[in-house]
Design an enzyme around this catalytic site. Structure first.
Site, PDB file in Angstrom:
ATOM      1  N   TRP A   1       0.834  -1.202   0.000  1.00 39.34           N
ATOM      2  CA  TRP A   1       0.000   0.000   0.000  1.00 39.34           C
ATOM      3  C   TRP A   1       0.869   1.252   0.000  1.00 39.34           C
ATOM      4  O   TRP A   1       0.574   2.228  -0.703  1.00 39.34           O
ATOM      5  CB  TRP A   1      -0.965   0.004   1.171  1.00 39.34           C
ATOM      6  CG  TRP A   1      -1.923  -1.157   1.138  1.00 39.34           C
ATOM      7  CD1 TRP A   1      -2.026  -2.166   2.060  1.00 39.34           C
ATOM      8  CD2 TRP A   1      -2.910  -1.455   0.132  1.00 39.34           C
ATOM      9  NE1 TRP A   1      -3.001  -3.053   1.686  1.00 39.34           N
ATOM     10  CE2 TRP A   1      -3.563  -2.653   0.517  1.00 39.34           C
ATOM     11  CE3 TRP A   1      -3.299  -0.833  -1.058  1.00 39.34           C
ATOM     12  CZ2 TRP A   1      -4.586  -3.233  -0.247  1.00 39.34           C
ATOM     13  CZ3 TRP A   1      -4.318  -1.407  -1.819  1.00 39.34           C
ATOM     14  CH2 TRP A   1      -4.942  -2.580  -1.415  1.00 39.34           C
TER      15      TRP A   1
ATOM     16  N   ASP B   1      -1.844   6.635   6.294  1.00 40.47           N
ATOM     17  CA  ASP B   1      -2.858   5.699   5.827  1.00 40.47           C
ATOM     18  C   ASP B   1      -3.129   4.772   7.011  1.00 40.47           C
ATOM     19  O   ASP B   1      -2.283   3.966   7.380  1.00 40.47           O
ATOM     20  CB  ASP B   1      -2.313   4.925   4.620  1.00 40.47           C
ATOM     21  CG  ASP B   1      -3.281   3.837   4.136  1.00 40.47           C
ATOM     22  OD1 ASP B   1      -4.336   3.653   4.765  1.00 40.47           O
ATOM     23  OD2 ASP B   1      -2.947   3.176   3.127  1.00 40.47           O
TER      24      ASP B   1
ATOM     25  N   LYS C   1     -12.095  -1.962   6.691  1.00 38.55           N
ATOM     26  CA  LYS C   1     -11.262  -2.833   7.518  1.00 38.55           C
ATOM     27  C   LYS C   1     -11.717  -2.813   8.974  1.00 38.55           C
ATOM     28  O   LYS C   1     -11.874  -3.834   9.593  1.00 38.55           O
ATOM     29  CB  LYS C   1      -9.790  -2.422   7.426  1.00 38.55           C
ATOM     30  CG  LYS C   1      -9.252  -2.245   6.013  1.00 38.55           C
ATOM     31  CD  LYS C   1      -8.857  -3.570   5.358  1.00 38.55           C
ATOM     32  CE  LYS C   1      -8.671  -3.447   3.854  1.00 38.55           C
ATOM     33  NZ  LYS C   1      -7.642  -2.535   3.410  1.00 38.55           N
TER      34      LYS C   1
END
Ligand SMILES: *Cc1c(COP(=O)(O)O)cnc(C)c1O
Length: 356
Positions: A101, A168, A192
């Protein structure tokens, strides 16, 4: 048989949140209409948005210097929306590369300004969080991925720097308290640890905005969404509503301190078994282990399919590891009950008794 959802995302949500959401799909706040068919300008939806924003601020202890937005496009859109809003072409942003990511965020930022990858753990397939490295003080910001969903590592401490941090937090948001004073911007895809897919949380310090000179399409300009309280266009009403219900649930459980205590206790069950068991080993180094995603493998890979099959039969679902790490990944977010994790640890122990 009771089932436990170890999926990395979309992921487990508290049962009572799902039940409330289901009831509001049928009859939203007693209106006689489904939440799926009401205007985003209706009084109840506006109240839900205000409540969701207030809960984010309360849980993180954010002052008026921060704005809270519920946007679309996922965390992947934030990979470019962040540099687009915060980084001029001649300015440099720092990025710590701790996994797939981070890498995507780095790639997108390069289209908008200069990028300095100040540290990386790519050399060991991202099994650790880099520690001692230089952070130039003239960076516009330093971007980190606080929890690496795929590799199972997590920042236990924030980097020491006066450069504003951007994070993030897609896979560990609201799992533990944060020091908001260090951040200019935090983003997270909801699916998530907060809600269903389709909404992205962005928390931004107001003073970080207004410093870039490029043309900004209205939809991609954070200021548009601040001015319109995330209702410039039609927001993802249902995903926002479910996120709000989850935030209420977190608060009712005792907030982020209680979440952290529960997450530590839950992760300990699994990591203790991993360290004791002779069949399995972890991917992440011990000091950087994630409390949210536990990545592990079998020394003898021949037993992998059999172990996954046994997990399924015990009601333990979603444990197959990401292809870039292999083996298994147990995602043990806020809402996953400890008894499911205990069942997994017990199964690992029984498997060892059979195979070792
Ligand atoms: C899942 C994930 C993303 C991607 O999120 P989308 O909402 O699917 O774009 C980004 N970063 C992290 C850390 C993630 O876990």
């Amino acid at each position: 048989m009771k089932k436990y959802n170890f999926s990395a995302g979309p992921a487990v949500l508290p049962r009572e949140v799902i039940e409330k959401a289901a009831s509001n799909v049928l009859n939203y706040n007693g209106s006689g209409f489904s939440i799926l068919e009401v205007s985003h300008r209706s009084k109840d939806v506006v109240a839900d948005m205000d409540n969701a924003i207030a809960l984010v601020k309360e849980l993180f202890g954010l002052g008026d210097e921060f704005e809270v937005l519920f946007l679309q496009g996922g965390a992947s859109t934030q990979f470019f929306q962040v540099p687009m809003n915060l980084l001029n072409e001649n300015e440099t942003a720092g990025y710590v590369n701790t996994g797939a990511w981070s890498k995507k965020a780095i790639k997108e930022a390069k289209a908008f300004g200069k990028v300095n990858v100040v540290a990386s753990s790519e050399d060991t397939n991202y099994s650790y969080i880099p520690k001692a490295y230089d952070i130039p003080s003239d960076l516009k910001y330093l971007h980190i991925t606080t929890n690496n969903t795929i590799f199972g590592t997590q920042f236990q401490e924030l980097p020491e720097t006066n450069v504003p941090l951007i994070a993030d937090m897609s896979s560990d948001i609201f799992s533990r308290p944060i020091d908001a004073s260090k951040f200019d911007l935090i983003y997270a895809g909801a699916q998530k640890n907060m809600g269903p897919a389709g909404v992205t949380l962005v928390i931004v310090r107001k003073s970080a905005l207004g410093t870039v000179s490029r043309y900004m399409p209205a939809m991609l300009d954070y200021k548009t969404h601040i001015e319109n309280v995330s209702m410039y266009n039609t927001p993802p009403v249902f995903a926002m509503h479910v996120s709000m219900l989850t935030l209420e649930w977190i608060k009712s459980q005792g907030g982020l301190t209680a979440m952290a205590a529960s997450n530590e206790a839950k992760a300990k069950i699994l990591y203790d078994e991993l360290d004791r068991n002779s069949l399995f080993y972890g991917h992440a180094v011990k000091e950087d282990r994630s409390l949210m995603n536990v990545t592990f493998r079998l020394h003898n890979e021949e037993f992998e399919a059999e172990f996954l099959d046994r997990c399924k039969k015990e009601g333990l679902d979603g444990l197959k590891g990401h292809r870039s790490v292999g083996g298994f990944r147990a995602s043990i977010y806020n809402a996953l009950e400890a008894e499911g994790i205990q069942k997994l640890a017990d199964l690992m122990r029984a498997f060892e008794a059979e195979k070792a």
